[in-house]
Design a protein around this motif. Structure first.
Motif, short mmCIF file in Angstrom:
data_model
loop_
_atom_site.label_atom_id
_atom_site.label_comp_id
_atom_site.label_asym_id
_atom_site.label_seq_id
_atom_site.Cartn_x
_atom_site.Cartn_y
_atom_site.Cartn_z
N GLY A 99 39.52 13.97 50.33
CA GLY A 99 39.19 13.52 51.68
C GLY A 99 37.68 13.45 51.85
O GLY A 99 36.99 12.88 51.00
N VAL A 100 37.17 14.06 52.88
CA VAL A 100 35.72 14.04 53.12
C VAL A 100 35.03 15.27 52.53
O VAL A 100 33.83 15.42 52.66
CB VAL A 100 35.40 13.94 54.63
CG1 VAL A 100 35.92 12.65 55.20
CG2 VAL A 100 35.95 15.14 55.37
N PHE A 101 35.77 16.13 51.89
CA PHE A 101 35.22 17.38 51.35
C PHE A 101 34.07 17.12 50.38
O PHE A 101 33.03 17.77 50.45
CB PHE A 101 36.35 18.17 50.66
CG PHE A 101 35.94 19.52 50.20
CD1 PHE A 101 35.71 20.54 51.11
CD2 PHE A 101 35.80 19.80 48.85
CE1 PHE A 101 35.34 21.80 50.69
CE2 PHE A 101 35.42 21.05 48.42
CZ PHE A 101 35.19 22.05 49.34
N ASP A 102 34.22 16.16 49.48
CA ASP A 102 33.17 15.85 48.50
C ASP A 102 31.92 15.32 49.18
O ASP A 102 30.81 15.73 48.84
CB ASP A 102 33.69 14.85 47.46
CG ASP A 102 32.64 14.52 46.42
OD1 ASP A 102 32.27 15.44 45.65
OD2 ASP A 102 32.18 13.37 46.38
N SER A 103 32.10 14.44 50.15
CA SER A 103 30.94 13.88 50.86
C SER A 103 30.19 14.96 51.62
O SER A 103 28.95 15.00 51.61
CB SER A 103 31.38 12.79 51.84
OG SER A 103 31.87 11.68 51.14
N MET A 104 30.91 15.85 52.27
CA MET A 104 30.27 16.92 53.02
C MET A 104 29.52 17.87 52.08
O MET A 104 28.40 18.29 52.37
CB MET A 104 31.29 17.69 53.86
CG MET A 104 31.87 16.88 54.99
SD MET A 104 30.62 16.19 56.11
CE MET A 104 29.90 17.67 56.77
N GLN A 105 30.13 18.20 50.96
CA GLN A 105 29.45 19.06 49.98
C GLN A 105 28.18 18.40 49.46
O GLN A 105 27.15 19.06 49.31
CB GLN A 105 30.37 19.39 48.82
CG GLN A 105 31.26 20.55 49.04
CD GLN A 105 31.98 20.94 47.76
OE1 GLN A 105 32.19 20.12 46.87
NE2 GLN A 105 32.33 22.19 47.67
N ASP A 106 28.26 17.11 49.17
CA ASP A 106 27.08 16.38 48.67
C ASP A 106 25.94 16.45 49.67
O ASP A 106 24.79 16.69 49.30
CB ASP A 106 27.44 14.92 48.37
CG ASP A 106 28.35 14.77 47.18
OD1 ASP A 106 28.56 15.75 46.44
OD2 ASP A 106 28.86 13.64 46.98
#
Length: 133
Positions: A99-106
Protein backbone atom coordinates in the motif's frame (compact mmCIF):
# COMPACT_ATOMS: atom_id res chain seq x y z
CA UNK A 1 29.46 17.39 -6.19
CA UNK A 2 31.20 14.21 -5.05
CA UNK A 3 28.15 13.14 -3.00
CA UNK A 4 25.99 13.59 -6.09
CA UNK A 5 28.25 11.31 -8.16
CA UNK A 6 28.32 8.70 -5.41
CA UNK A 7 24.52 8.86 -5.08
CA UNK A 8 23.96 8.46 -8.81
CA UNK A 9 26.43 5.57 -8.90
CA UNK A 10 24.67 3.79 -6.05
CA UNK A 11 21.18 4.38 -7.44
CA UNK A 12 21.72 3.68 -11.13
CA UNK A 13 24.73 1.41 -11.43
CA UNK A 14 24.38 -0.66 -8.29
CA UNK A 15 20.62 -0.32 -7.82
CA UNK A 16 19.29 -0.86 -11.32
CA UNK A 17 22.03 -2.55 -13.30
CA UNK A 18 23.39 -4.83 -10.57
CA UNK A 19 19.94 -5.29 -8.98
CA UNK A 20 20.88 -4.04 -5.50
CA UNK A 21 17.28 -2.89 -5.04
CA UNK A 22 16.49 -6.48 -4.20
CA UNK A 23 18.68 -6.15 -1.08
CA UNK A 24 16.86 -5.49 2.16
CA UNK A 25 16.71 -1.74 2.97
CA UNK A 26 18.86 -0.67 0.00
CA UNK A 27 16.05 1.61 -1.17
CA UNK A 28 15.81 3.19 2.31
CA UNK A 29 19.57 3.84 2.31
CA UNK A 30 19.25 5.71 -0.99
CA UNK A 31 16.32 7.79 0.23
CA UNK A 32 18.30 8.65 3.36
CA UNK A 33 21.25 9.73 1.20
CA UNK A 34 18.95 11.80 -1.00
CA UNK A 35 17.77 13.63 2.14
CA UNK A 36 21.36 14.50 2.96
CA UNK A 37 22.19 15.61 -0.57
CA UNK A 38 19.03 17.63 -1.26
CA UNK A 39 19.30 19.48 2.06
CA UNK A 40 22.90 20.37 1.26
CA UNK A 41 21.85 21.53 -2.21
CA UNK A 42 19.00 23.55 -0.70
CA UNK A 43 21.42 25.11 1.80
CA UNK A 44 23.66 26.24 -1.05
CA UNK A 45 20.64 27.66 -2.89
CA UNK A 46 19.40 29.43 0.24
CA UNK A 47 22.76 31.04 0.87
CA UNK A 48 23.00 32.15 -2.75
CA UNK A 49 19.57 33.80 -2.55
CA UNK A 50 20.25 35.46 0.81
CA UNK A 51 23.70 36.73 -0.11
CA UNK A 52 22.41 38.09 -3.41
CA UNK A 53 19.28 39.85 -2.09
CA UNK A 54 19.52 40.30 1.67
CA UNK A 55 22.21 41.13 4.16
CA UNK A 56 20.98 39.26 7.25
CA UNK A 57 20.81 35.48 7.44
CA UNK A 58 17.94 34.10 9.54
CA UNK A 59 18.82 30.60 10.81
CA UNK A 60 15.26 29.37 11.42
CA UNK A 61 14.21 30.49 7.94
CA UNK A 62 17.17 28.62 6.50
CA UNK A 63 16.23 25.41 8.33
CA UNK A 64 12.60 25.69 7.25
CA UNK A 65 13.61 26.35 3.64
CA UNK A 66 16.05 23.46 3.30
CA UNK A 67 13.71 20.93 4.91
CA UNK A 68 10.72 22.13 2.87
CA UNK A 69 12.78 21.75 -0.32
CA UNK A 70 13.97 18.31 0.77
CA UNK A 71 10.47 17.03 1.49
CA UNK A 72 9.04 18.59 -1.67
CA UNK A 73 11.59 16.67 -3.73
CA UNK A 74 10.81 13.49 -1.79
CA UNK A 75 7.06 13.87 -2.40
CA UNK A 76 7.55 14.57 -6.09
CA UNK A 77 9.74 11.47 -6.35
CA UNK A 78 6.98 9.37 -4.80
CA UNK A 79 4.50 10.97 -7.23
CA UNK A 80 6.82 9.93 -10.06
CA UNK A 81 6.96 6.36 -8.77
CA UNK A 82 3.17 6.31 -8.51
CA UNK A 83 2.85 7.62 -12.07
CA UNK A 84 5.16 4.81 -13.21
CA UNK A 85 2.78 2.37 -11.53
CA UNK A 86 -0.28 3.87 -13.21
CA UNK A 87 1.06 4.45 -16.70
CA UNK A 88 3.89 1.93 -17.11
CA UNK A 89 2.72 -0.81 -14.73
CA UNK A 90 6.08 -0.61 -12.93
CA UNK A 91 5.46 -1.18 -9.21
CA UNK A 92 8.53 0.59 -7.77
CA UNK A 93 6.56 1.71 -4.72
CA UNK A 94 5.39 -1.86 -3.95
CA UNK A 95 1.79 -0.63 -3.97
CA UNK A 96 0.31 -4.07 -4.42
CA UNK A 97 2.22 -5.60 -1.50
CA UNK A 98 2.47 -2.71 0.97
CA UNK A 99 0.00 0.00 0.00
CA UNK A 100 1.41 3.38 0.97
CA UNK A 101 3.75 1.92 3.61
CA UNK A 102 6.79 1.98 1.29
CA UNK A 103 6.16 5.55 0.17
CA UNK A 104 5.76 6.77 3.74
CA UNK A 105 8.95 5.00 4.84
CA UNK A 106 10.85 6.51 1.90
CA UNK A 107 9.75 10.02 2.84
CA UNK A 108 10.48 9.45 6.54
CA UNK A 109 14.07 8.30 5.97
CA UNK A 110 14.58 11.19 3.53
CA UNK A 111 13.35 13.53 6.27
CA UNK A 112 15.73 11.88 8.75
CA UNK A 113 18.66 12.60 6.43
CA UNK A 114 17.51 16.21 6.18
CA UNK A 115 17.24 16.52 9.96
CA UNK A 116 20.83 15.36 10.36
CA UNK A 117 22.04 18.02 7.93
CA UNK A 118 19.85 20.57 9.76
CA UNK A 119 21.55 19.79 13.06
CA UNK A 120 24.97 20.46 11.55
CA UNK A 121 23.77 23.68 9.91
CA UNK A 122 22.21 24.85 13.18
CA UNK A 123 25.45 24.12 15.06
CA UNK A 124 27.36 26.07 12.42
CA UNK A 125 25.04 29.08 12.77
CA UNK A 126 25.29 28.87 16.55
CA UNK A 127 29.09 29.01 16.49
CA UNK A 128 29.08 31.88 13.99
CA UNK A 129 26.76 33.95 16.16
CA UNK A 130 28.75 33.23 19.32
CA UNK A 131 31.94 34.47 17.68
CA UNK A 132 30.26 37.74 16.58
CA UNK A 133 29.12 38.70 20.09
Amino acid sequence: HILNIVFVTFSIVFGSILNFYSLYYYDKFLHFMSGLIFCEFSYILYNYIIIKHYSKVIPILCLLFINAMNMTIAVFWEFYEYACLLFLNNDAIHHYSSGVFDSMQDMLVCNLGGMIVSIFIYMDYKTKYKSKR
